[in-house]
Structure formats: C-alpha cells, structure tokens
Design a protein around this motif. Structure first.
Motif, PDB file in Angstrom:
ATOM      1  N   ASN A 472     -13.505 -94.812  -1.633  1.00 20.10           N
ATOM      2  CA  ASN A 472     -14.674 -94.686  -1.712  1.00 20.10           C
ATOM      3  C   ASN A 472     -16.051 -94.814  -3.127  1.00 20.10           C
ATOM      4  OD1 ASN A 472     -14.232 -94.546   0.903  1.00 20.10           O
ATOM      5  ND2 ASN A 472     -15.833 -94.624   1.833  1.00 20.10           N
ATOM      6  N   THR A 473     -15.250 -93.581  -3.495  1.00 23.57           N
ATOM      7  CA  THR A 473     -15.720 -93.196  -4.451  1.00 23.57           C
ATOM      8  C   THR A 473     -15.827 -94.022  -5.560  1.00 23.57           C
ATOM      9  OG1 THR A 473     -15.701 -90.731  -3.777  1.00 23.57           O
ATOM     10  CG2 THR A 473     -15.681 -91.673  -6.816  1.00 23.57           C
ATOM     11  N   ALA A 474     -13.924 -94.487  -5.563  1.00 24.59           N
ATOM     12  CA  ALA A 474     -14.453 -95.908  -6.542  1.00 24.59           C
ATOM     13  C   ALA A 474     -15.257 -96.960  -6.748  1.00 24.59           C
ATOM     14  CB  ALA A 474     -12.211 -96.509  -6.944  1.00 24.59           C
ATOM     15  N   ALA A 475     -15.858 -97.376  -5.646  1.00 26.55           N
ATOM     16  CA  ALA A 475     -16.749 -98.644  -5.354  1.00 26.55           C
ATOM     17  C   ALA A 475     -18.184 -98.005  -5.667  1.00 26.55           C
ATOM     18  CB  ALA A 475     -17.095 -98.577  -3.967  1.00 26.55           C
ATOM     19  N   GLU A 476     -18.193 -97.026  -5.469  1.00 25.72           N
ATOM     20  CA  GLU A 476     -19.343 -96.211  -6.111  1.00 25.72           C
ATOM     21  C   GLU A 476     -19.226 -96.126  -7.634  1.00 25.72           C
ATOM     22  OE1 GLU A 476     -20.253 -92.301  -4.236  1.00 25.72           O
ATOM     23  OE2 GLU A 476     -19.509 -93.539  -2.517  1.00 25.72           O
ATOM     24  N   CYS A 477     -18.057 -95.707  -8.149  1.00 23.56           N
ATOM     25  CA  CYS A 477     -18.191 -96.091  -9.720  1.00 23.56           C
ATOM     26  C   CYS A 477     -18.494 -96.968 -10.255  1.00 23.56           C
ATOM     27  CB  CYS A 477     -17.101 -95.300 -10.382  1.00 23.56           C
ATOM     28  SG  CYS A 477     -16.706 -93.496  -9.939  1.00 23.56           S
ATOM     29  N   ARG A 478     -17.717 -98.228  -9.813  1.00 20.33           N
ATOM     30  CA  ARG A 478     -17.725 -99.037 -10.446  1.00 20.33           C
ATOM     31  C   ARG A 478     -19.289 -99.850  -9.789  1.00 20.33           C
ATOM     32  NH1 ARG A 478     -13.228-100.560  -7.483  1.00 20.33           N
ATOM     33  NH2 ARG A 478     -14.219-101.293  -5.348  1.00 20.33           N
ATOM     34  N   ALA A 479     -19.941 -99.248  -9.090  1.00 18.19           N
ATOM     35  CA  ALA A 479     -21.450-100.108  -8.940  1.00 18.19           C
ATOM     36  C   ALA A 479     -22.657 -99.291 -10.423  1.00 18.19           C
ATOM     37  CB  ALA A 479     -22.141 -99.408  -7.582  1.00 18.19           C
ATOM     38  N   MET A 668     -18.462 -89.704  -7.643  1.00 16.59           N
ATOM     39  CA  MET A 668     -18.469 -90.466  -8.222  1.00 16.59           C
ATOM     40  C   MET A 668     -19.308 -89.816  -9.633  1.00 16.59           C
ATOM     41  SD  MET A 668     -21.430 -92.016 -10.265  1.00 16.59           S
ATOM     42  CE  MET A 668     -23.098 -91.730  -9.321  1.00 16.59           C
ATOM     43  N   MET A 669     -21.060 -88.806  -9.255  1.00 17.50           N
ATOM     44  CA  MET A 669     -20.999 -88.489 -10.800  1.00 17.50           C
ATOM     45  C   MET A 669     -20.307 -87.857 -11.494  1.00 17.50           C
ATOM     46  SD  MET A 669     -24.200 -86.006 -10.909  1.00 17.50           S
ATOM     47  CE  MET A 669     -23.668 -84.527 -10.478  1.00 17.50           C
ATOM     48  N   ASP A 670     -18.614 -86.263 -10.829  1.00 20.82           N
ATOM     49  CA  ASP A 670     -17.556 -86.502 -11.318  1.00 20.82           C
ATOM     50  C   ASP A 670     -17.130 -87.680 -12.224  1.00 20.82           C
ATOM     51  OD1 ASP A 670     -16.853 -83.558 -12.480  1.00 20.82           O
ATOM     52  OD2 ASP A 670     -15.335 -83.675 -11.075  1.00 20.82           O
ATOM     53  N   SER A 671     -16.239 -88.110 -11.720  1.00 22.95           N
ATOM     54  CA  SER A 671     -15.858 -88.706 -12.157  1.00 22.95           C
ATOM     55  C   SER A 671     -15.831 -89.701 -13.283  1.00 22.95           C
ATOM     56  CB  SER A 671     -14.677 -90.296 -11.054  1.00 22.95           C
ATOM     57  OG  SER A 671     -15.014 -91.738 -11.683  1.00 22.95           O
ATOM     58  N   CYS A 672     -17.166 -90.367 -13.169  1.00 20.04           N
ATOM     59  CA  CYS A 672     -17.356 -90.758 -14.273  1.00 20.04           C
ATOM     60  C   CYS A 672     -18.418 -89.783 -15.622  1.00 20.04           C
ATOM     61  CB  CYS A 672     -19.433 -91.937 -13.454  1.00 20.04           C
ATOM     62  SG  CYS A 672     -19.316 -92.704 -13.174  1.00 20.04           S
TER      63      CYS A 672
END
Length: 814
Positions: A472-479, A668-672
């Motif tokens: 889910n987070t991977a898809a949010e990062c892609r967006a 997502m924010m933490d990953s990016c």
C-alpha cells in the motif's frame, strides 16, 4: 520542627531511590542547602518492594549510557558509604520462544554492540549451560549480557541517602508537602506538615520525585505529570536446596522474569492487561504497604513458569506480593524542567525500571540543574514531550492497562498503542476513514499512516519484515513520485509569534536569517549554545509583525516552551494555533495541475516559487498555501481554517479523481523523506547533534550577529567536524532497517543508524547515521566500505553525503 530550615536552594519531594539519587548527585556537584522531604520513611512507596534488576541495555544510546552509569555507581557505593547494596554482576539471559522474538533479540544484540555493551548471542544449548534449571523446549535463541546484575533496591537508596547526608544534604522523613506557592512561572517554596506541625520552606528550585504521587504533586504546582499506579505482581519461593547464584532470566514471550536471591527464586510478571490502582487517590497512610493478592490474575503466568522452570512445581511459595508501581503513557520515564514553570523539575514515573535508571537519571538531572542545559539528548524522557491532555485521569486509566504489558510484548517496528485512542482528530478525520485510512497515533493525534485497498483488512499485522501495508505504501510513494498524492498534516504544530519585536525575536531564536519578505518561508533550527539542535522548523513570515512556526507534532509544546523561555524583553506574544487550521499536503509532479483545477490563483514559479506562501481561493473557500516539501517533490501544504477543511478536502479529492490522485499516509512520507535524506527531529537531529555535523549548515546564517548558538557554530567551523551524517542505501533489497542498527566502516563498528525506512522508489532500505571523521575530508569518509548489521548479519551498503534521490533538488523547484 527545629530541624526543618526556612530556606533552601532546592527542595526534593520524595525519598525513594530517585529522590535520594538526585540529592546525592546535587551534593556531589557541591550544592549546599539541599533539603529532601519524605512524607513517611525513605523507600516506603515503591522502592522497598522493587525487584532490583539492573540491566545495561535500553532503547537508545543515551538511555543505555544512563543505565551503565547506574551500574558503575552502585558497584562503588558500598565502599563509599559503608551501606551494603547487594549489587552483583551475575549477568542476564533473555530467551526467545518465537521467530519474531528471535529477530527482536538479535536486533537488540546488534544495538547493544553499537552502544558499546558486552553482549553475546547464544544457542538454546548455550542457554541451558548457563541456566541449568531452564526447560529449553521451544527456545529459539538467547542473548547473554555478562555485566548485567541485581541489587537490593532499598539499601541502594539508603546508601545514596547516606552519601548525600555525608556531603551536607538534609534528609527529613515523616514530613509531607501539602502545597506550593507560586509567582508567575516560578515556584517560591513548599508548604509542609509533620506530626501536627506545619511550615514553609522558601526554595530556589523544587524537584518532584514523588513516585506514584508524582501526578498529584504536579497538580499542586499546576504541572502536568502523566502517570498512573498499577498493580505489579511477583512471588518468592521458599528456600530451594542447592540453588546457587544464577543470572537474571527474562522470558518475555511468557511475560516473566526470574531472579535468584539468597537461595530463593523470585518470579515476576508483566502481564498483557494490567490493573490500574488508586483511581480515587492513594491512601494517606500508605507506607511499606502491599495490595490484596489476586492469584487468579497471576495464575496463567505461574502455570507457564512452572513448565519453564520445573523446580517451581515443588517449591513452596514464601511470598505472594502485589505492590503498586507507576507507569507513564509511553513507558518512558519523566525527567527534566516542567514546561509550565521555570524552576520546577520532575523525576518520576519509572515504569518498573527505577532501580536501574535511578543512578543515571539523578546524575543527568543534577547536570541539567547545575548547568542550565541538558548534558546530552534526553528527548526520550523529557517531561516536555507529554501533551496537556495526557494528564486526564480517564486517559491514564485506559492507557496504563496496556503500557505495563508492553514492557515484555514484542517491540515491533511501527507498533501502535491500542488503548486510549481517538482523542485528537483532524478536521478531515472522518473523510480519511471513509476512504480507507488506517490510523496511527502520535502525541494523541489520530493520523492516517496508510490507506487500505477495497476489501483489505484495516489493521496492522506486525512483522520484522515487510508488514501488511508494505505494498500500500509502495503505491502511495509511486503516486507522489510520479503523479500526485494528498495527505493530512493537520497534526503538525503551528505556533504564531506576533508583536512589534517579532522580527528581532525570531532572528534571535532561529539559526537562519528570518528578516525576509512577507510570504517567504525559511527552513531553520533552534540551536543551543553549543550549536546542537533544539528544534527543526519552518518559519513563514505572515506580516510585518507576525510569523508562523511549524513544528513536528510531538515537539510542539517543547518548541513553544523553548521560545517562551527566551522571550526576555522582546515584545512578542506566542500562541499555539495548531487546532485553528487543518493542513492538507498536495505533492507530486502533477500537484500544480491539481491545485489549478480547484483554484483561480497563480501557482507558477514566477508567482509562487519554492519557499514562498500565498493566500488563495480554493473551491468555495479560502486557504493559504506554503510551497515546501518534506517528500522531495513539487508540492504545496494547504492551510485551511478548521471550519472549511472538510469542504476543501472534498474539492481537492473530487478534482483528483480524474487525475488518479491518491490519498497517502505518514509511512509514505517517511519513506520519501529518507530517500531525499531529510532529517527527522528526535532521531537524526537532537540537542547534542551539531547543526554542521548534521549537514544543515546551509540553514544557518553566516552574517547574523546575534542568535542563540552563534558561537557554537563559529567554533565548529573553525575546529572542523568530528562526525558526518551519511545516507546508506542497502545493496540487498530484502533487508529492512528501522534505527539503531550498527554501522561498520571497513569491518569495524563506528556508530549506528539514527533512522531507517524502506525507500520504495529506490527499491531498498535506507538509513541515516553519523560516522566519526575527525581530521578527514569528505572524500576520505566516502572512500571506505560500509556495512549495516541487520539481526546479526553484516550487509553491504552504499554511503553518500548527498541524497540518493534528486541530489540537486530539481524536482521541488519544477
């Protein structure tokens, strides 16, 4: 009473091991006129019945440093004072009964190595060799810490008290503090009562070491000290024939710990659901008391223990003990200067680790009180981390049921508290839930951490590898990287600074130049005198006389207090306006396109370049947009008055449907942000991390004459860096990093990761951490080979000073 003075430099309230330690360490600093008041007799609250386990390893490097100091102190106290402390280094063993716990203790062992603690991973057979009485059925692995130990809690406290007395401190028993007198932000002194007499001590400082009475004591001063007493159970067996000194044994999967003492065995428990105690107040005559037995509550623990240590099946029970101990909302103790006052200190709420913490906590607080500055980062335990609502008694009752059990629960990454939830909600909370949000909690705020797909269970399934929200987070990062994402930042602190001296004041507390055009946004830090980072903020100039300071959600109170304590003669008003505005972030290459679809305003680089704000119309409402980004993409933070937030969310989300916009969460924010190398306050940057060594020199003015930390920055520029923050990208995409993993440089441990997360765009886990570099150039540091230890395995990593993602920051300025 003739022996109670009318004036003191400091009055310490509470004569448990914490109060005695503070008195001892202040006296060792040479302080005179130290008075400690104990309502009954020394150690009569919690200290006397503590189990006395003394471990070195804690969750962070500085907490470990304090625990190690306690050990060393207790080892020498007997020789200094003549009071037997019962301290012995018998070592400790922790065993894992599941694969998840095995990974946890192996990661803890790596963390211990990076903190300089002696540790050894051992097999089940090696566990048996060191602890012959243990049934190792189901044991997957163990960890051995040879320098851990145990001691006699009451005698350690009495030794500290004697040492303090020997250096001139006055310790007075059977004297209760009944009130405090205040003026403005200062305590003037304490009112006391003893044996029918009463009086008043004028004091320069007061320290609340009242243990489970700490909450009540704080209320007397108008200070929030959130803690709740809970029942804590253990049994002591009759003497067991031929039982010799054994290591301390912890079996967290069975909620149990074991300690051999004088030929008997003590079995203690941290059960999953605790029993809060004394909701209506602690009885006035409580002294060396215990609570009623509750064998039914303890029985499941005992049954497992008898199977784990078969000797217990035939050992008689000498004592079934139930005594109260105080627990805080986050299982970290309270230490430091109370936010509400400028001379009222707190050392309380030690969550069943008071004995191993007391020496170090007393030392750290004495250093802080003596110098006026924290001796090193104490953010984990600083009382300023607590939010005002967390003193609510119903909240504490609900949360404390969980926090005791969390001491021995699996310490999974991203684990969320289950109790006392839903207290602070964003204005768009229900709209996020309607669209699949899975909430986490920070500082009481409910925040969307990730968004579930249709039909997917909206709950965490914890693991040490990729958890159920990984994709889910991977898809949010892609967006966010490829299109546009929307996420809620309403929880971030917003502090308005306004007045005729606003420019001068902000320029004094911030490192960067803030005398800028109206609408300009400045990224900067609040520094201490050494150049360490006290806060990491953005500051937007709203008008000639007003600024908005935006802070992390968890540090809003601490950051506001930092400013208030430095106001001096500046004519400014500082106001928390967090709840007044919601904040929606619109981030990604198509962020401008989405905003243009809902607003007639101009979002071009010419009109609204990076680092500027403007007032806009949006939908049928009004907002202010700040062009900044914590994810490293083109984007805006949209600030909306709380009453219009729901409407603006609908306008953005409806317009986003035709663009395949996606709602995103904090994961997502933490990953990016970690892909972009952005620092996270409290992990990557703290009060003991120098702003230049953190790689943030660009955010410090080289021309301003007068700001806090100026000389500390100048000294470091002249002397050169001793550490550099590097970004590490793992070579193996299957590795997961969280924080505190050891950093190996050319095969030798040189530090540990301050933060870690999976970088979904880069396809690998990423960490940030400091590496020693005294006398070396940047090229020298990067010429080495680096590995990160992950659960006992050394894995290759690429190190860089520049961010691996968009190193020139071209995307945010697009």
């Amino acid at each position: 009473m003739a022996n109670i003075p009318s004036k003191a430099r400091v009055v310490i309230v509470g004569g448990g091991i914490i109060g005695c330690s503070v008195a001892y360490h202040l006296a060792k600093k040479g302080w005179q006129d130290i008075v400690l008041l104990e309502r009954k007799r020394l150690t009569s609250g919690t200290t006397w019945h503590a189990a006395g386990l003394i471990a070195q390893l804690r969750a962070t490097a500085n907490m470990t440093k304090l625990a190690r100091y306690s050990q060393e102190l207790y080892g020498n106290l007997e020789a200094e004072t003549g009071v037997a402390t019962g301290f012995k280094r018998c070592g400790s063993i922790t065993v894992a009964l599941t694969e998840h716990r095995r990974e946890e203790i192996l990661r803890q062992a790596g963390m211990a190595r990076s903190f300089g603690v002696d540790v050894e991973e051992i097999s089940p057979q090696e566990v048996k060799a060191r602890y012959e009485h243990l049934n190792i059925d189901g044991v997957k692995a163990g960890v051995w810490l040879p320098k851990d130990g145990q001691g006699d809690p009451a005698n350690i406290a009495l030794a500290l008290a004697k040492g303090a007395r020997n250096m001139g401190a006055r310790i007075i028993e059977n004297t209760a503090v009944t009130g405090l007198r205040k003026q403005g932000r200062s305590v003037q002194g304490v009112e006391w009562q003893a044996e029918g007499e009463s009086g008043y001590i004028e004091a320069d400082m007061v320290v609340n070491c009242a243990g489970m009475w700490g909450h009540e004591m704080g209320r007397m001063a108008g200070v929030n000290v959130p803690l709740q007493a809970c029942e804590h159970f253990y049994i002591v067996t009759e003497a067991i024939e031929n039982l010799t000194q054994m290591p301390v044994l912890r079996v967290p999967d069975e909620c149990a710990y074991y300690k051999e003492d004088a030929g008997k065995m003590l079995l203690g428990a941290f059960e999953p659901i605790a029993k809060p105690w004394a909701m209506d107040g602690i009885p006035k005559d409580f002294e060396f008391d215990q609570l009623p037995e509750d064998f039914e509550h303890f029985e499941p623990i005992l049954e497992q223990a008898c199977a784990r240590l078969p000797m217990l099946e035939t050992a008689g029970i000498h004592t079934f003990f139930n005594g109260p101990e105080s627990f805080t909302p986050d299982d970290a103790y309270h230490l430091g200067l109370a936010p509400e006052l400028d001379n009222f200190w707190v050392a309380a709420g030690f969550n069943s680790i008071g004995i191993q913490s007391a020496g170090g906590a007393g030392m750290a607080l004495a250093e802080w009180m003596d110098s006026g500055e924290k001796p090193f980062d104490l953010g984990d335990v600083d009382i300023a981390r607590m939010q005002p609502f967390q003193g609510n008694k119903q909240y504490l009752f609900e949360r404390s049921k969980e926090t005791l059990g969390l001491l021995y629960a699996d310490h999974y990454p991203y684990r969320q508290k289950a109790t006392a939830r839903g207290i602070r909600r964003s204005p768009v909370h229900h709209q996020l839930l309607e669209n699949g949000a899975v909430m986490g909690e920070l500082a009481g705020w409910e925040r969307a951490n990730w968004f579930a797909d249709e039909g997917q269970e909206r709950a965490y399934k914890y693991d040490w590898q990729g958890q159920n929200w990984f994709n889910n987070t991977a898809a949010e990062c892609r967006a966010v990287r490829e299109n546009v994402g929307i996420y809620d930042m309403s929880s971030f602190g917003k502090i308005r600074v306004e007045g005729r001296d606003a420019v001068r004041f902000i320029n004094y507390v911030a490192g960067a130049e803030c005398d800028v055009e109206i609408g300009k946004i400045v990224y900067t830090q609040f520094l201490n005198n050494a150049g360490g980072i006290e806060a990491d903020v953005t500051i937007t100039r709203l008008s000639e006389t007003a600024y908005l300071v935006v802070t992390p959600a968890a540090t809003r109170l601490a950051d506001q207090v930092w400013m208030q304590r430095h106001v001096g003669d500046y004519a400014v008003v500082i106001t928390d306006v967090t709840a007044a505005e919601a904040t929606l972030a619109v981030m990604g290459p198509n962020a401008r396109k989405l905003l243009q679809a809902v607003s007639p305003n101009d979002f071009s680089n010419a009109h609204n370049p990076f680092g500027t704000a403007q007032e806009i119309e949006i939908g049928m409402g009004l907002a202010r947009v700040h062009r900044v980004s914590y994810v490293g993409e083109l984007g805006w933070e949209v600030y909306i008055s709380a009453d219009q937030a729901g409407h603006v969310f609908e306008a953005l989300w409806d317009a986003g449907q035709g663009m395949d916009a996606r709602l995103c969460g904090m994961h997502m924010m933490d990953s990016c942000r970690i892909e972009k190398g952005f620092r996270h306050f409290g992990h990557d940057i703290t009060c003991e991390d120098h702003v230049l060594e953190a790689g943030l020199g660009f955010a410090v003015s080289k021309t301003k004459e007068n700001f806090i930390g100026r000389d500390g920055v100048a000294r470091k520029r002249e002397a050169g860096l001793e550490n550099r923050m590097l970004q590490f990208v793992m070579e193996d995409p299957s590795a997961f990093l969280f924080h505190n993993e050891p950093i190996l440089r050319d095969g030798q441990i040189v530090g540990y990761l301050s933060s870690g997360a999976y970088g979904h765009h880069l396809g690998a886990a990423i960490g940030l951490g400091y590496v020693p570099c005294a006398g070396e150039s940047a090229a020298d540091v990067l010429a080495s080979s680096y590995q990160i230890e992950v659960a006992g395995v050394n894995m290759a990593a690429r190190a860089s000073l520049k961010p691996a993602y968009d190193p020139k920051s071209e995307r945010v300025k697009a």
